[in-house]
Design an enzyme around this catalytic site. Sequence first.
Site, PDB file in Angstrom:
ATOM      1  N   ASP A  62       0.837  -1.191   0.000  1.00  0.00           N
ATOM      2  CA  ASP A  62       0.000   0.000   0.000  1.00  0.00           C
ATOM      3  C   ASP A  62       0.878   1.249   0.000  1.00  0.00           C
ATOM      4  OD1 ASP A  62      -2.669   1.338   0.507  1.00  0.00           O
ATOM      5  OD2 ASP A  62      -1.634   1.931   2.359  1.00  0.00           O
TER       6      ASP A  62
ATOM      7  N   GLU B  69       1.618  -0.475  -5.046  1.00  0.00           N
ATOM      8  CA  GLU B  69       0.642   0.558  -5.379  1.00  0.00           C
ATOM      9  C   GLU B  69       1.485   1.815  -5.614  1.00  0.00           C
ATOM     10  OE1 GLU B  69      -3.482   2.377  -3.610  1.00  0.00           O
ATOM     11  OE2 GLU B  69      -1.777   2.260  -2.249  1.00  0.00           O
TER      12      GLU B  69
END
Length: 714
Positions: free
Chosen positions: A348, A384
């Site tokens: 993330d 990401e």
Amino acid sequence: MTTRMLSGHHHTLGAHWDGEGVNFALFSAHAEAVELCLYDVTGQTETARYTLPEKNHEVWHGYLSGLDPGAVYGYRVYGPYNPQAGHRFNHHKLLLDPYARQLIGEFRWNDAHFGYRRDDPEEDLSFDTRDNAPFMPKCVVTAPSVFADDTRPKKPDVSWSQTVIYETHVRGFTLQHPDVPELARGKFAGLGHPKIIAYLKALGITSVELLPVQAFSDEHFVYEKGLRNYWGYNTSSFFAPHTAYLNENDAAEFRHMVDNFHQAGLEVLLDVVYNHTSESNRLGPTMSFRGIDNASYYRLQAENPRYYVNDTGCGNTLNVSHPRVLQLVMDSLRYWSSDMGVDGFRFDLAPVMGREPKGFNPRASFFQAIAQDPQLSRIKLIAEPWDIGPGGYQLGNFPAPWSEWNDDYRDTVRRFWRREPGQLPTLARRLHGSGDIFERSGRRPYASVNFITSHDGFTLRDLVSYQQRHNSANGENNNDGHRENLSENFGVEGPTDDAAIATARRRQQRNLLATLLVSQGTPMILAGDELGRSQQGNNNAYCQDNELNWIDWPSLGKHSEDLNAFVTLLLKLRADYRILSHPSYIHPPHRPESYDIKWLNSDGLEMREEHWQEHHSFLLGYLLTGPHDEQSRVTLLVIFNNSTQQQEFQLPDYQAESGESALCWRWLADTSRERGIPERPSAASGEKLNIDERSVAILGCNKDIRFAQGTSND
């Protein structure tokens, strides 16, 4: 058990049982003293307290003989409370061990968690003396893994080029599944149930990517609205599995689930959050890192260390540049990969991990540490590639062998199918595996993780049913979530009884899925999209732990079955026709025996430059051909017709070696059909086909043929 704390050693952080006792070791560069608090098996009553007697290399440590696995503990850390200097020690707060492998109890919000008095006008410059222990989870000493490597199922080791990712949520995927035992629903045990694994296996995916499963807690503002953090992007412990996903509060339950997946040949990937923690900004709670050594664990503003660097948008940023914090992350990753058997990770807000004082650096310490690690360098790594910090968009800039979520792919495909002009050139590049983004650095097509939808945003069904977000249930006056979703509602916002609109929406879902599954690169499917799941237009359902997020298995009907059958058909086609997942970028060949890619116009001829500039053209042929002596089926033609009317498309004129036209084309899939099964079985070389409006046709050709018709450049 002895009542005397021995010095122990500093070499291994965390609580480690050696068969006779437990060694405790905690890093804190700026602490003045550390207390170990022991609790009864419920975690409610403190039974003993010891001061860790030694500090070496900024690690506090001690050893208790006679202490066994199952012992419950927490820490109190003494030191200066001086936020303006970056220090927030408060020994009145019980803290989690950053290396705890298992927790007991739930985090319950109470003002005692804050290191300052919330009602004081001085805010975080004030000091709170209340004990938060009654409202804190506690750490549990665990035994070393009892699994011998030779007794575990082997990791599937699916090649990147053959990987199909299925993004799902442990709780929401199984909570309402009628074939999963009630006590296992919403748990690791439920996700690893044979019925669930059989479903995923039959669908054709290879790798399940789980939303965060490391222990997390609700943000205070979410709690105050009576909601829950459902997604889990608010980590409080990087080693312990989330206790709500355990049946009997045994961390081994996660490993059992992974073993079940491996036994079926499926991989398990974890979405991990090493960019920030659940302690939020300067006004957040003191749960672990902040009270252990705030100035080491977090990035603080150089001009005023009272304030945190907030490149994550979540209040704080983990200081991965610090060697001990980097060690924490690396030790955590190795633990989940080795002891827990995980096959890979999706990071993330990954640019945070590579941001240095001068900006993002693909050679940052974290990436180098991964690259030289003999274990982690071999597993799947997905970034990401964006955050809100300076230089926060880094698509294509991560080092090999990383792959990346490709939002450019997502947006291009959405724009094309909602008929935005001028998309054909970009669409072709995305179908090609986004070589314009990844190939220049020597990376392969699978570096592009292609997706149409993910947990963050509309589901596939909502993408074709809503023009605007509908997030009122989140309690932020519909101001949260993406404003521009590149969606289309076909004339009515939300549910409709209009049969024509419903039919068009179902076809559009098939169009988007077909595009995804014929593209070069690594496809990722959002769980439930293959069933037509809706979130009622909520495109930011992070705080909705309810029917909005749970898959409603009992209520699935014919249209869900049809869409599921369509996805199964397309995934089987992708597995059979390996040219769709070629491990290298395919370019026009220099040799006759090479793989080939061609872009065709409606005449079955290669696109010329002027064709690419026809901004209102929505018809494109995508031809993939393998070597003439290739034994597997490798010749495919995909025809995209996003026109509002049926269009003629002339098939390429393939001829047999005799010179006669070959009746070689076989229909494989047609999105104008509910299950994608074509009405007609075959078509002749050079034949003109009528391709239905707003649909995708996929055809395969026999292998002993050659491309006979000249291109329009001849």
